[in-house]
Scaffold this motif. Structure first.
Motif, PDB file in Angstrom:
ATOM      1  N   LEU A  33      -1.799   8.347 -13.437  1.00 32.02           N
ATOM      2  CA  LEU A  33      -1.167   7.871 -12.214  1.00 32.02           C
ATOM      3  C   LEU A  33      -1.521   8.813 -11.065  1.00 32.02           C
ATOM      4  CD1 LEU A  33       2.412   6.656 -13.219  1.00 32.02           C
ATOM      5  CD2 LEU A  33       0.421   5.286 -12.604  1.00 32.02           C
ATOM      6  N   ILE A  34      -2.046   8.245  -9.999  1.00 28.02           N
ATOM      7  CA  ILE A  34      -2.504   9.008  -8.839  1.00 28.02           C
ATOM      8  C   ILE A  34      -1.657   8.614  -7.635  1.00 28.02           C
ATOM      9  CG2 ILE A  34      -4.436   9.407  -7.269  1.00 28.02           C
ATOM     10  CD1 ILE A  34      -4.848  10.603 -10.005  1.00 28.02           C
ATOM     11  N   VAL A  35      -1.220   9.600  -6.875  1.00 28.56           N
ATOM     12  CA  VAL A  35      -0.455   9.340  -5.657  1.00 28.56           C
ATOM     13  C   VAL A  35      -1.196   9.927  -4.466  1.00 28.56           C
ATOM     14  CG1 VAL A  35       1.773   9.269  -6.841  1.00 28.56           C
ATOM     15  CG2 VAL A  35       0.911  11.448  -5.939  1.00 28.56           C
ATOM     16  N   ASN A  36      -0.876   9.416  -3.289  1.00 30.60           N
ATOM     17  CA  ASN A  36      -1.453   9.933  -2.047  1.00 30.60           C
ATOM     18  C   ASN A  36      -0.359   9.927  -0.986  1.00 30.60           C
ATOM     19  OD1 ASN A  36      -2.907  10.566   0.261  1.00 30.60           O
ATOM     20  ND2 ASN A  36      -4.648   9.261  -0.263  1.00 30.60           N
ATOM     21  N   PRO A  37       0.564  10.896  -1.072  1.00 27.34           N
ATOM     22  CA  PRO A  37       1.700  10.902  -0.146  1.00 27.34           C
ATOM     23  C   PRO A  37       1.290  11.061   1.310  1.00 27.34           C
ATOM     24  CG  PRO A  37       1.598  12.947  -1.424  1.00 27.34           C
ATOM     25  CD  PRO A  37       0.622  12.012  -2.047  1.00 27.34           C
ATOM     26  N   ALA A  38       0.186  11.746   1.574  1.00 24.69           N
ATOM     27  CA  ALA A  38      -0.244  11.919   2.970  1.00 24.69           C
ATOM     28  C   ALA A  38      -0.576  10.568   3.592  1.00 24.69           C
ATOM     29  CB  ALA A  38      -1.440  12.862   3.036  1.00 24.69           C
ATOM     30  N   TYR A  39      -1.316   9.729   2.866  1.00 27.76           N
ATOM     31  CA  TYR A  39      -1.674   8.433   3.428  1.00 27.76           C
ATOM     32  C   TYR A  39      -0.447   7.530   3.523  1.00 27.76           C
ATOM     33  CZ  TYR A  39      -4.135   4.093   4.395  1.00 27.76           C
ATOM     34  OH  TYR A  39      -4.550   2.919   4.971  1.00 27.76           O
ATOM     35  N   ALA A  40       0.451   7.615   2.559  1.00 24.62           N
ATOM     36  CA  ALA A  40       1.699   6.861   2.673  1.00 24.62           C
ATOM     37  C   ALA A  40       2.446   7.256   3.938  1.00 24.62           C
ATOM     38  CB  ALA A  40       2.577   7.095   1.440  1.00 24.62           C
ATOM     39  N   GLY A  41       2.431   8.560   4.243  1.00 25.07           N
ATOM     40  CA  GLY A  41       3.085   9.021   5.465  1.00 25.07           C
ATOM     41  C   GLY A  41       2.416   8.499   6.718  1.00 25.07           C
ATOM     42  N   VAL A  42       1.093   8.398   6.696  1.00 24.09           N
ATOM     43  CA  VAL A  42       0.376   7.824   7.838  1.00 24.09           C
ATOM     44  C   VAL A  42       0.825   6.392   8.071  1.00 24.09           C
ATOM     45  CG1 VAL A  42      -1.881   7.029   8.637  1.00 24.09           C
ATOM     46  CG2 VAL A  42      -1.650   9.307   7.651  1.00 24.09           C
ATOM     47  N   LEU A  43       0.870   5.597   7.017  1.00 22.40           N
ATOM     48  CA  LEU A  43       1.253   4.188   7.160  1.00 22.40           C
ATOM     49  C   LEU A  43       2.689   4.062   7.653  1.00 22.40           C
ATOM     50  CD1 LEU A  43      -0.401   2.613   3.986  1.00 22.40           C
ATOM     51  CD2 LEU A  43      -1.277   2.708   6.326  1.00 22.40           C
ATOM     52  N   ARG A  44       3.570   4.917   7.154  1.00 24.88           N
ATOM     53  CA  ARG A  44       4.964   4.867   7.623  1.00 24.88           C
ATOM     54  C   ARG A  44       5.062   5.227   9.108  1.00 24.88           C
ATOM     55  NH1 ARG A  44       8.715   3.782   4.059  1.00 24.88           N
ATOM     56  NH2 ARG A  44       8.392   4.145   1.815  1.00 24.88           N
ATOM     57  N   ARG A  45       4.292   6.198   9.544  1.00 21.43           N
ATOM     58  CA  ARG A  45       4.314   6.567  10.963  1.00 21.43           C
ATOM     59  C   ARG A  45       3.734   5.456  11.835  1.00 21.43           C
ATOM     60  NH1 ARG A  45       2.344  12.691  12.039  1.00 21.43           N
ATOM     61  NH2 ARG A  45       2.921  12.033  14.160  1.00 21.43           N
ATOM     62  N   LEU A  46       2.721   4.758  11.338  1.00 21.11           N
ATOM     63  CA  LEU A  46       2.161   3.639  12.100  1.00 21.11           C
ATOM     64  C   LEU A  46       3.188   2.530  12.253  1.00 21.11           C
ATOM     65  CD1 LEU A  46      -1.457   3.409  10.632  1.00 21.11           C
ATOM     66  CD2 LEU A  46      -0.738   4.459  12.777  1.00 21.11           C
ATOM     67  N   ALA A  60       0.827  -1.206   0.000  1.00 27.96           N
ATOM     68  CA  ALA A  60       0.000   0.000   0.000  1.00 27.96           C
ATOM     69  C   ALA A  60       0.861   1.255   0.000  1.00 27.96           C
ATOM     70  CB  ALA A  60      -0.926  -0.005   1.217  1.00 27.96           C
ATOM     71  N   ILE A  61       1.943   1.247   0.769  1.00 27.77           N
ATOM     72  CA  ILE A  61       2.843   2.404   0.789  1.00 27.77           C
ATOM     73  C   ILE A  61       3.417   2.650  -0.597  1.00 27.77           C
ATOM     74  CG2 ILE A  61       5.041   3.272   1.681  1.00 27.77           C
ATOM     75  CD1 ILE A  61       4.362   1.811   4.325  1.00 27.77           C
ATOM     76  N   GLY A  62       3.805   1.583  -1.268  1.00 27.63           N
ATOM     77  CA  GLY A  62       4.376   1.721  -2.612  1.00 27.63           C
ATOM     78  C   GLY A  62       3.401   2.337  -3.597  1.00 27.63           C
ATOM     79  N   TYR A  63       2.145   1.870  -3.604  1.00 24.93           N
ATOM     80  CA  TYR A  63       1.166   2.427  -4.536  1.00 24.93           C
ATOM     81  C   TYR A  63       0.790   3.849  -4.161  1.00 24.93           C
ATOM     82  CZ  TYR A  63       0.610  -2.199  -6.596  1.00 24.93           C
ATOM     83  OH  TYR A  63       0.828  -3.388  -7.244  1.00 24.93           O
ATOM     84  N   ALA A  64       0.760   4.172  -2.864  1.00 21.06           N
ATOM     85  CA  ALA A  64       0.428   5.529  -2.449  1.00 21.06           C
ATOM     86  C   ALA A  64       1.545   6.513  -2.807  1.00 21.06           C
ATOM     87  CB  ALA A  64       0.142   5.575  -0.952  1.00 21.06           C
TER      88      ALA A  64
END
Length: 612
Positions: A171-184, A122-126
């Protein structure tokens, strides 16, 4: 084996299985990918329900449906906010987010992988992007004006700088959600065990920066589906108080199979009630399988009439059993099923007919007017939402806007199924938190869900809005085992579709369990559903005697259904449902070993099944 409503979720699950993960690891990895690649159909701010069967043979319900916040009272919504119904979009409709905690619970209790490894997909796709689905592009375009005029944080995430909606395939990105997952993941980096690392992530979600951001944003007034600005009532304390859980399933034995569903806090028992009514109808009329054939006018008529009775009971009696007195034992009893089956005749009913279990008086939804024959409710033919923009597309982002109950189904929810070689099987339906349901929380990259729209601002209803009570969700996966414990047959099935989820699963199950069809053929076959029920979604439309059928059922069948009084809407040949499932066919001998299978729906052109 893996099957899901998006090919990248299927590929993710299969990748985990190929690398030694079990079905639970694979399901969780795929579930977080669905947050990223189907953001118009589910999200981290939403919910999920599902079932799983462990290699040891235990079947459990995964309960990821968050309750109403502590301040979500009927008095506040009616008197404080001046509402007659819970809005279909905006933070006032937000239950406590349940999906993420449920995924973490499943991984901690039954998985084997580290959280960091599970979330890497999920982080990779986000971070790196994924091609936007045509249905997602269409959804964003439909709510573009809402984003520009009222929800600027959503516009910032989903629109181009000049206000254009992205096109399918971009191509759509969502860096904010990727950041959430990394912080978790980072929250547990110093923990000593895999389980402790997952628990640290759960704590960070429920008591840390995520919960704080949710409260701050929910409390900011924003446009709701009633055309006014409101602040939500969801708080960080509400998020912290929720824990996903596992529960005993509700079961019914039918034709040598045991059907497992959620409790009445979901609509799952509707499927069980329908099967019980069909069984009783056959016994009363000396029928074997004729009334169970979803390919004939007679079969469709009887099945639809049984569904109408079960759905009426859903609206009258179902609710969170923690706070509502649901007579489920009676509703599923053979005696009650016979009393319900006796109401089915040769003509389509135009009445809303909840039963009287144990002699109790049913709750009648607002569409009910007076009493009909035999003390049953009669209903006028107006929408339950008449006068509130019903059926007019009022309030962009309302309800489940990407599913048309008349058949043009583009999806409104997600589904995934996974089976591994050890005998673990998972079937889960994630939903809610759609990008069109509430403004995006900018720090988090996702929005809140709107499941409270399924509650009533009427204390008489078993699914009334009550603090701490779960809204009666439509999410409804199915897990089937053999009635004989010595038989290890397993079938899972699920679909997006709101009120139609159990209705679309039923014909496929009947074709498999009664007709002996293989799963892919059963899923592919023409299907149908009734609209003779009060919609679970704002603005609560309903259509007495309404029946939607795919045109592949044939003109002669359609003509006969209309002769019987059904108000038939004919949809395209491949439009109803997005079913998928997996299963295990046990070994019959040393020469015939166990076989795992997966099947997925061609409708929607994005689901995939895979296995090895």
């Amino acid at each position: 084996m893996a099957a899901a409503t998006h090919w990248l979720a299927t590929a993710t699950a299969q990748s985990v299985l190929e690398r030694g993960g079990n079905a639970f690891d694979a399901a969780v990895a795929a579930g977080f990918v669905l947050h990223v690649v189907e953001p118009h159909l589910n999200g981290p701010g939403g919910d999920l329900t599902g079932l799983y069967r462990t290699a040891g043979g235990e079947v459990r319900v995964l309960m990821g449906q968050g309750p109403a916040p502590a301040a979500a009272t009927i008095e506040h919504y009616r008197d404080g906010e001046g509402l007659e119904d819970v809005p279909g979009a905006g933070a006032l409709a937000a239950a406590v987010p349940g999906a993420v905690d449920a995924w973490f619970t499943l991984l901690a209790d039954h998985g084997t992988w580290e959280l960091a490894d599970v979330l890497q997909y999920a982080i990779g796709y986000a971070e790196n992007g994924h091609p936007l689905l045509p249905s997602a592009a269409l959804t964003i375009e439909r709510v573009r004006d809402l984003f520009v005029e009222h929800w600027p944080t959503s516009a910032a995430l989903w629109l181009h700088a000049d206000g254009r909606a992205p096109k399918a395939g971009e191509l759509i990105v969502n860096p904010a959600y990727a950041g959430v997952l990394r912080r978790l993941v980072g929250a547990g980096e110093d923990a000593a065990t895999r389980e402790a690392r997952i628990d640290a992530a759960r704590a960070e979600w429920s008591t840390g920066f995520v919960a704080e951001a949710i409260e701050a944003f929910a409390r900011t007034p924003h446009r709701h589906s009633d055309g006014r600005d409101h602040a939500g009532v969801l708080t960080a304390h509400d998020v912290a108080a929720f824990r996903a859980s596992d529960e005993d399933p509700v079961v019914l034995d039918f034709r040598g199979s045991r059907i497992h569903k959620t409790g009445p806090w979901g609509q799952g028992p509707v499927l069980l009630q329908t099967l019980a009514i069909l069984d009783a109808y056959g016994g009363m009329h000396g029928l074997t399988d004729e009334h169970l054939d979803p390919s004939t006018a007679f079969g469709i008529h009887v099945i639809a009439e049984a569904e109408k009775l079960a759905l009426a009971d859903r609206d009258a009696w179902y609710g969170d059993p923690h706070v509502a007195d649901v007579p489920l034992r009676t509703l599923l009893s053979a005696e009650y099923a016979r009393s319900r089956a006796a109401l089915i005749d040769d003509r389509a009913s135009t009445e809303l007919r909840p039963g009287l279990p144990d002699g109790r008086t049913p709750f009648l939804p607002p569409a009910s007017v007076g009493a009909g024959k035999d003390g049953l409710a009669e209903v006028d033919h107006r929408s339950a939402g008449a006068g509130a923009g019903a059926g007019a597309g009022a309030g962009a982002g309302v309800g489940e806007p990407t599913v048309d109950r008349h058949g043009q189904t583009r999806g409104d929810t997600c589904h995934l199924d996974v089976a591994d070689s050890m005998g673990n099987v998972v079937t889960i339906t994630p939903s809610g938190g759609w990008l069109q349901s509430s403004p995006t929380v900018p720090e988090l990259g996702f929005c809140l869900g709107t499941r409270l729209q399924m509650t009533w601002l009427d204390e008489r209803s078993p699914s009334a809005l009550r603090p701490g009570a779960r809204p009666r969700t439509t999410l409804s996966a199915t897990l089937v085992t053999a009635s004989d414990r010595g038989d290890e047959r397993i079938v899972t099935l699920g679909t997006p579709g709101g009120d139609q989820q159990d209705q679309w699963q039923l014909p496929a199950l009947l074709r498999m369990l009664v007709g002996g069809w293989d799963a892919q053929a059963a899923i592919d076959a023409p299907t149908f559903h009734t609209t003779h029920h009060v919609s679970s979604f704002w603005p609560r439309d309903w259509e007495p005697a309404g029946l939607v059928v795919e045109d592949r059922v044939g003109r002669d069948v359609i003509d006969e259904l209309e002769r019987r009084g059904h108000r038939v809407t004919v949809s395209g040949g491949w439009t109803l449902g997005r079913l998928s499932g997996v299963g295990i066919q046990p070994a019959t001998s040393a020469r015939e070993p166990a076989v795992l299978w997966a099947a997925v729906n061609p409708r929607g052109m994005q689901g995939y099944a895979a296995g090895r």
